[in-house]
Design a protein around this motif. Structure first.
Motif, PDB file in Angstrom:
ATOM      1  N   GLU A 197       0.827  -1.207   0.000  1.00  0.00           N
ATOM      2  CA  GLU A 197       0.000   0.000   0.000  1.00  0.00           C
ATOM      3  C   GLU A 197       0.864   1.261   0.000  1.00  0.00           C
ATOM      4  OE1 GLU A 197      -2.845   3.080   0.786  1.00  0.00           O
ATOM      5  OE2 GLU A 197      -3.196   1.075  -0.018  1.00  0.00           O
ATOM      6  N   HIS A 198       1.835   1.325   0.876  1.00  0.00           N
ATOM      7  CA  HIS A 198       2.657   2.532   0.982  1.00  0.00           C
ATOM      8  C   HIS A 198       3.580   2.697  -0.230  1.00  0.00           C
ATOM      9  CE1 HIS A 198       1.399   4.052   4.881  1.00  0.00           C
ATOM     10  NE2 HIS A 198       1.308   2.792   5.276  1.00  0.00           N
ATOM     11  N   PRO A 249      -6.320  -3.030   2.595  1.00  0.00           N
ATOM     12  CA  PRO A 249      -4.955  -3.361   3.026  1.00  0.00           C
ATOM     13  C   PRO A 249      -4.839  -3.327   4.549  1.00  0.00           C
ATOM     14  CG  PRO A 249      -4.887  -1.848   1.180  1.00  0.00           C
ATOM     15  CD  PRO A 249      -6.328  -1.935   1.615  1.00  0.00           C
ATOM     16  N   HIS A 250      -4.223  -4.364   5.110  1.00  0.00           N
ATOM     17  CA  HIS A 250      -4.113  -4.466   6.561  1.00  0.00           C
ATOM     18  C   HIS A 250      -2.818  -5.205   6.903  1.00  0.00           C
ATOM     19  CE1 HIS A 250      -5.986  -8.173   5.145  1.00  0.00           C
ATOM     20  NE2 HIS A 250      -5.566  -8.768   6.240  1.00  0.00           N
ATOM     21  N   ASP A 251      -2.571  -5.367   8.179  1.00  0.00           N
ATOM     22  CA  ASP A 251      -1.326  -5.972   8.641  1.00  0.00           C
ATOM     23  C   ASP A 251      -1.368  -7.487   8.416  1.00  0.00           C
ATOM     24  OD1 ASP A 251       1.065  -6.547   9.828  1.00  0.00           O
ATOM     25  OD2 ASP A 251       0.397  -6.174  11.876  1.00  0.00           O
ATOM     26  N   TYR A 252      -1.036  -7.878   7.196  1.00  0.00           N
ATOM     27  CA  TYR A 252      -0.992  -9.299   6.831  1.00  0.00           C
ATOM     28  C   TYR A 252       0.266  -9.537   6.008  1.00  0.00           C
ATOM     29  CZ  TYR A 252      -2.063 -13.788   4.685  1.00  0.00           C
ATOM     30  OH  TYR A 252      -1.991 -15.099   4.259  1.00  0.00           O
ATOM     31  N   ARG A 256      -9.739   4.629   3.047  1.00  0.00           N
ATOM     32  CA  ARG A 256      -8.527   5.408   3.293  1.00  0.00           C
ATOM     33  C   ARG A 256      -7.276   4.653   2.853  1.00  0.00           C
ATOM     34  NH1 ARG A 256      -9.150  10.063   6.457  1.00  0.00           N
ATOM     35  NH2 ARG A 256     -11.102  10.986   5.717  1.00  0.00           N
ATOM     36  N   ASN A 257      -7.346   4.129   1.642  1.00  0.00           N
ATOM     37  CA  ASN A 257      -6.206   3.467   1.016  1.00  0.00           C
ATOM     38  C   ASN A 257      -6.232   3.778  -0.465  1.00  0.00           C
ATOM     39  OD1 ASN A 257      -7.145   1.463   3.417  1.00  0.00           O
ATOM     40  ND2 ASN A 257      -4.919   1.445   3.198  1.00  0.00           N
ATOM     41  N   VAL A 258      -5.138   3.470  -1.175  1.00  0.00           N
ATOM     42  CA  VAL A 258      -5.053   3.804  -2.601  1.00  0.00           C
ATOM     43  C   VAL A 258      -5.107   2.579  -3.502  1.00  0.00           C
ATOM     44  CG1 VAL A 258      -3.760   5.913  -2.124  1.00  0.00           C
ATOM     45  CG2 VAL A 258      -2.513   3.788  -2.624  1.00  0.00           C
ATOM     46  N   ILE A 259      -5.106   1.389  -2.904  1.00  0.00           N
ATOM     47  CA  ILE A 259      -5.183   0.159  -3.692  1.00  0.00           C
ATOM     48  C   ILE A 259      -5.976  -0.869  -2.897  1.00  0.00           C
ATOM     49  CG2 ILE A 259      -2.991  -0.748  -2.771  1.00  0.00           C
ATOM     50  CD1 ILE A 259      -2.496  -1.902  -5.635  1.00  0.00           C
ATOM     51  N   CYS A 260      -6.733  -1.693  -3.598  1.00  0.00           N
ATOM     52  CA  CYS A 260      -7.429  -2.815  -2.963  1.00  0.00           C
ATOM     53  C   CYS A 260      -6.528  -4.047  -3.080  1.00  0.00           C
ATOM     54  CB  CYS A 260      -8.762  -3.086  -3.641  1.00  0.00           C
ATOM     55  SG  CYS A 260      -9.981  -1.775  -3.426  1.00  0.00           S
ATOM     56  N   LEU A 261      -6.284  -4.699  -1.953  1.00  0.00           N
ATOM     57  CA  LEU A 261      -5.452  -5.900  -1.907  1.00  0.00           C
ATOM     58  C   LEU A 261      -6.253  -7.011  -1.249  1.00  0.00           C
ATOM     59  CD1 LEU A 261      -2.110  -4.203  -0.806  1.00  0.00           C
ATOM     60  CD2 LEU A 261      -2.684  -5.029  -3.096  1.00  0.00           C
ATOM     61  N   SER A 262      -6.599  -8.028  -2.013  1.00  0.00           N
ATOM     62  CA  SER A 262      -7.490  -9.098  -1.559  1.00  0.00           C
ATOM     63  C   SER A 262      -6.740 -10.424  -1.637  1.00  0.00           C
ATOM     64  CB  SER A 262      -8.737  -9.156  -2.441  1.00  0.00           C
ATOM     65  OG  SER A 262      -9.367  -7.881  -2.533  1.00  0.00           O
ATOM     66  N   GLY A 301       3.492   6.009  -2.816  1.00  0.00           N
ATOM     67  CA  GLY A 301       4.654   6.744  -3.300  1.00  0.00           C
ATOM     68  C   GLY A 301       4.654   6.887  -4.804  1.00  0.00           C
ATOM     69  N   MET A 302       4.296   5.825  -5.522  1.00  0.00           N
ATOM     70  CA  MET A 302       4.237   5.884  -6.979  1.00  0.00           C
ATOM     71  C   MET A 302       3.215   6.910  -7.444  1.00  0.00           C
ATOM     72  SD  MET A 302       4.534   1.862  -8.172  1.00  0.00           S
ATOM     73  CE  MET A 302       4.777   2.288  -9.919  1.00  0.00           C
TER      74      MET A 302
END
Length: 262
Positions: free
Chosen positions: A41-42, A86-89, A70-76, A46-47
Motif C-alpha cells: 500500500e505505501h 490493506p491491513h497488517d498481513y 482510506r487506502n489507494v489500492i485494494c489488496l485481496s 509513493g508511486m
C-alpha cells in the motif's frame, strides 16, 4: 449519464491507463513471501505521489462500503476478491493476491486489476486466474461498435461456465471516464444481443471475477473486503477499454501482456 469520449480524450485516458499498468506490474514483482500488505500500500502511495496522480479510492464512500476508504489500492488475499482493505498481513507461500487500482491523471480515470500467486503456485489457482483472464479477453473482443452490452456479458459468462465456475452478478464492470464509476453497469452474466448498443467513444472497465465453487459473497467486519461465501479461492482480472470505429483499445494493458508473457 453516458458520456462518449473523443479520440483526444481517449488518448488522455490512455496516459492514465499506462501508469496503472506500471503500478500493477510493480505490485506483481513485489508480491512475495514475507511481504506485508501495508508495505505494498505505501509503495503504491509513493508511486501515485511521484506521478502526480490522484487516487480514486481515497475517501471513496459508496453505499456498499463502510466509508470513507482510506487506502489507494485494494489488496485481496485468497478467498477475498473485491475491495480488499490493506491491513497488517504478511503474504505466505501459495497465497493468491488480487490488486485493484484506479487513479486519475489530469482529470481522466483508468481502472485495472490482476491476480497473482505468491511463491509456489497450485494448479487450481492458476486455472481460475486463467479463466478470468480469458473471460476478460473475450469481453474485450466483444467490445465493438454495433454490438450490444449483453454481448460483453455473455462472452464473460461463456468462458466462466466453460471452466465450470459460477458467476456472481452483484458486482461487475462499469462505465469510466472523468470519474471511476459511471453508467452503464456491465454484468458478468447476460444474453447476447440484449442491452444498449455499443458506440465509438464508450469507455468501460470490464472486470470478470470468480470464486471456485460459489457465486455468493460475504463481507468482512471492515465493511469493505468481499469474500466468497464458502471460503473458496478467487481471482479477478480487469482492464479499461475504449470502443472505437475499429478494434477496441485496451487502455491499461501491461507490458508483459503486450509481450505475450501472461
Amino acid at each position: 449519464m453516458i458520456e462518449l469520449k473523443t479520440p483526444a480524450e481517449i488518448d488522455r485516458m490512455h496516459v492514465t491507463g499506462r501508469f496503472i499498468a506500471e503500478v500493477l506490474t510493480e505490485v506483481g514483482k513485489l508480491a512475495d513471501v514475507g511481504v506485508n500488505l501495508l508495505d505494498l500500500e505505501h509503495h503504491v502511495r509513493g508511486m501515485i505521489k511521484r506521478r502526480g496522480a490522484v487516487s480514486c479510492y481515497w475517501d471513496y464512500a459508496p453505499s456498499f462500503g463502510e466509508g470513507p476508504f482510506r487506502n489507494v489500492i485494494c489488496l485481496s488475499v485468497n478467498d477475498a476478491v473485491l475491495h480488499g482493505l490493506p491491513h497488517d498481513y504478511t503474504l505466505r507461500d501459495g497465497d493468491v493476491l488480487t490488486a485493484d487500482i484506479a487513479v486519475t491523471i489530469d482529470g481522466w480515470a483508468a481502472d485495472s486489476a490482476r491476480t497473482v500467486i505468491v511463491g509456489t503456485p497450485a494448479e487450481e489457482d492458476r486455472r481460475i486466474i486463467r479463466a478470468t483472464e480469458e473471460a476478460l479477453e473475450a469481453a474485450i473482443e466483444a467490445s465493438r461498435a454495433g454490438n450490444r452490452l449483453g454481448d460483453i456479458s455473455a462472452a464473460i459468462e461463456a468462458v466462466a461456465t466453460g471452466y465450470g465456475y459460477p458467476v456472481n452478478t452483484e458486482f461487475g464492470g462499469h462505465g469510466i471516464g472523468r470519474t471511476m464509476h459511471g453508467d452503464p453497469h456491465v454484468s458478468n452474466r447476460g444474453k447476447a444481443g440484449r442491452g444498449m448498443k455499443l458506440k465509438p467513444g464508450l469507455t468501460l472497465a470490464l472486470e470478470p471475477w470468480l470464486a471456485r465453487t460459489t457465486d455468493k459473497i460475504v463481507y468482512d467486519p471492515d465493511g469493505w473486503t468481499i469474500r466468497s461465501a464458502d471460503g473458496s479461492r478467487t481471482a479477478h482480472s480487469e482492464h479499461t477499454v475504449a470502443i472505437t470505429d475499429g478494434d477496441p483499445i485496451v487502455l491499461t494493458r501491461r507490458e508483459e501482456e503486450l509481450a505475450g508473457k501472461n
